[in-house]
Design a protein around this motif. Sequence first.
Motif, PDB file in Angstrom:
ATOM      1  N   ALA A  14      85.323 126.622  36.926  1.00  0.00           N
ATOM      2  CA  ALA A  14      84.281 127.631  36.740  1.00  0.00           C
ATOM      3  C   ALA A  14      84.641 128.429  35.501  1.00  0.00           C
ATOM      4  O   ALA A  14      85.776 128.898  35.363  1.00  0.00           O
ATOM      5  CB  ALA A  14      84.191 128.539  37.958  1.00  0.00           C
ATOM      6  N   VAL A  15      83.697 128.547  34.566  1.00  0.00           N
ATOM      7  CA  VAL A  15      83.965 129.231  33.301  1.00  0.00           C
ATOM      8  C   VAL A  15      82.871 130.243  32.989  1.00  0.00           C
ATOM      9  O   VAL A  15      81.708 130.036  33.313  1.00  0.00           O
ATOM     10  CB  VAL A  15      84.099 128.246  32.127  1.00  0.00           C
ATOM     11  CG1 VAL A  15      85.285 127.334  32.297  1.00  0.00           C
ATOM     12  CG2 VAL A  15      82.847 127.422  31.957  1.00  0.00           C
ATOM     13  N   ILE A  16      83.278 131.318  32.357  1.00  0.00           N
ATOM     14  CA  ILE A  16      82.333 132.307  31.852  1.00  0.00           C
ATOM     15  C   ILE A  16      82.258 132.116  30.348  1.00  0.00           C
ATOM     16  O   ILE A  16      83.281 132.055  29.672  1.00  0.00           O
ATOM     17  CB  ILE A  16      82.789 133.738  32.191  1.00  0.00           C
ATOM     18  CG1 ILE A  16      82.776 133.945  33.702  1.00  0.00           C
ATOM     19  CG2 ILE A  16      81.907 134.765  31.497  1.00  0.00           C
ATOM     20  CD1 ILE A  16      83.305 135.285  34.150  1.00  0.00           C
ATOM     21  N   GLY A  17      81.059 131.980  29.826  1.00  0.00           N
ATOM     22  CA  GLY A  17      80.884 131.820  28.391  1.00  0.00           C
ATOM     23  C   GLY A  17      79.877 130.749  28.062  1.00  0.00           C
ATOM     24  O   GLY A  17      79.277 130.137  28.941  1.00  0.00           O
ATOM     25  N   GLU A  18      79.727 130.517  26.776  1.00  0.00           N
ATOM     26  CA  GLU A  18      78.709 129.590  26.282  1.00  0.00           C
ATOM     27  C   GLU A  18      79.276 128.268  25.766  1.00  0.00           C
ATOM     28  O   GLU A  18      78.556 127.518  25.135  1.00  0.00           O
ATOM     29  CB  GLU A  18      77.919 130.268  25.152  1.00  0.00           C
ATOM     30  CG  GLU A  18      77.165 131.503  25.576  1.00  0.00           C
ATOM     31  CD  GLU A  18      76.023 131.203  26.534  1.00  0.00           C
ATOM     32  OE1 GLU A  18      75.368 130.153  26.370  1.00  0.00           O
ATOM     33  OE2 GLU A  18      75.797 132.011  27.445  1.00  0.00           O
ATOM     34  N   ALA A  19      80.548 127.977  25.984  1.00  0.00           N
ATOM     35  CA  ALA A  19      81.157 126.760  25.455  1.00  0.00           C
ATOM     36  C   ALA A  19      80.561 125.515  26.099  1.00  0.00           C
ATOM     37  O   ALA A  19      80.261 125.496  27.290  1.00  0.00           O
ATOM     38  CB  ALA A  19      82.665 126.785  25.672  1.00  0.00           C
ATOM     39  N   GLU A  20      80.400 124.484  25.298  1.00  0.00           N
ATOM     40  CA  GLU A  20      79.911 123.195  25.787  1.00  0.00           C
ATOM     41  C   GLU A  20      81.011 122.510  26.610  1.00  0.00           C
ATOM     42  O   GLU A  20      82.194 122.634  26.290  1.00  0.00           O
ATOM     43  CB  GLU A  20      79.520 122.289  24.618  1.00  0.00           C
ATOM     44  CG  GLU A  20      78.297 122.764  23.874  1.00  0.00           C
ATOM     45  CD  GLU A  20      77.044 122.700  24.729  1.00  0.00           C
ATOM     46  OE1 GLU A  20      76.883 121.713  25.478  1.00  0.00           O
ATOM     47  OE2 GLU A  20      76.244 123.630  24.645  1.00  0.00           O
ATOM     48  N   PRO A  21      80.636 121.780  27.663  1.00  0.00           N
ATOM     49  CA  PRO A  21      81.644 121.094  28.484  1.00  0.00           C
ATOM     50  C   PRO A  21      82.581 120.196  27.667  1.00  0.00           C
ATOM     51  O   PRO A  21      83.787 120.185  27.922  1.00  0.00           O
ATOM     52  CB  PRO A  21      80.808 120.277  29.465  1.00  0.00           C
ATOM     53  CG  PRO A  21      79.549 121.086  29.616  1.00  0.00           C
ATOM     54  CD  PRO A  21      79.295 121.649  28.238  1.00  0.00           C
ATOM     55  N   ALA A  22      82.062 119.472  26.685  1.00  0.00           N
ATOM     56  CA  ALA A  22      82.916 118.594  25.875  1.00  0.00           C
ATOM     57  C   ALA A  22      83.956 119.413  25.108  1.00  0.00           C
ATOM     58  O   ALA A  22      85.108 118.986  24.963  1.00  0.00           O
ATOM     59  CB  ALA A  22      82.067 117.770  24.914  1.00  0.00           C
ATOM     60  N   ALA A  23      83.569 120.586  24.628  1.00  0.00           N
ATOM     61  CA  ALA A  23      84.501 121.447  23.903  1.00  0.00           C
ATOM     62  C   ALA A  23      85.578 121.987  24.842  1.00  0.00           C
ATOM     63  O   ALA A  23      86.746 122.100  24.460  1.00  0.00           O
ATOM     64  CB  ALA A  23      83.753 122.595  23.236  1.00  0.00           C
ATOM     65  N   ILE A  24      85.205 122.305  26.069  1.00  0.00           N
ATOM     66  CA  ILE A  24      86.180 122.788  27.053  1.00  0.00           C
ATOM     67  C   ILE A  24      87.195 121.693  27.362  1.00  0.00           C
ATOM     68  O   ILE A  24      88.400 121.928  27.367  1.00  0.00           O
ATOM     69  CB  ILE A  24      85.469 123.245  28.341  1.00  0.00           C
ATOM     70  CG1 ILE A  24      84.608 124.484  28.049  1.00  0.00           C
ATOM     71  CG2 ILE A  24      86.480 123.536  29.450  1.00  0.00           C
ATOM     72  CD1 ILE A  24      83.669 124.864  29.174  1.00  0.00           C
ATOM     73  N   LEU A  25      86.715 120.476  27.586  1.00  0.00           N
ATOM     74  CA  LEU A  25      87.615 119.362  27.886  1.00  0.00           C
ATOM     75  C   LEU A  25      88.523 119.051  26.701  1.00  0.00           C
ATOM     76  O   LEU A  25      89.719 118.771  26.874  1.00  0.00           O
ATOM     77  CB  LEU A  25      86.811 118.128  28.295  1.00  0.00           C
ATOM     78  CG  LEU A  25      86.017 118.266  29.595  1.00  0.00           C
ATOM     79  CD1 LEU A  25      85.192 117.001  29.838  1.00  0.00           C
ATOM     80  CD2 LEU A  25      86.913 118.570  30.775  1.00  0.00           C
ATOM     81  N   ALA A  26      87.979 119.102  25.483  1.00  0.00           N
ATOM     82  CA  ALA A  26      88.786 118.866  24.286  1.00  0.00           C
ATOM     83  C   ALA A  26      89.875 119.931  24.150  1.00  0.00           C
ATOM     84  O   ALA A  26      91.019 119.621  23.801  1.00  0.00           O
ATOM     85  CB  ALA A  26      87.899 118.842  23.048  1.00  0.00           C
TER      86      ALA A  26
END
Length: 85
Positions: A14-26
């Motif tokens: 669970a994340v707060i913010g506007e980051a794209e899932p691919a960017a989070i995984l990277a």
Amino acid sequence: AVPDDRLGEKVCLAVIGEAEPAAILAHLAAEGLSRYDMPEYIIPMTAFPLTASGKILKRELQAQVTRGELQPLPVRYRPTNEGTA
């Protein structure tokens, strides 16, 4: 964690913010997280349910998923071949 019929549960972030899932995984991969430990679901949030002392109520997050109030988005980590010959 998200319930799973076969495995019991799967990792959910669970994340707060506007980051794209691919960017989070990277980002997680760049910080050294194993591909086997990568989340299989991400829940974008605007705020977490908190206790009076400010700790995240993880059980309430799970209950919100169970009740259908939160919809986990399935994600899959795909390693890049950058830096390999």
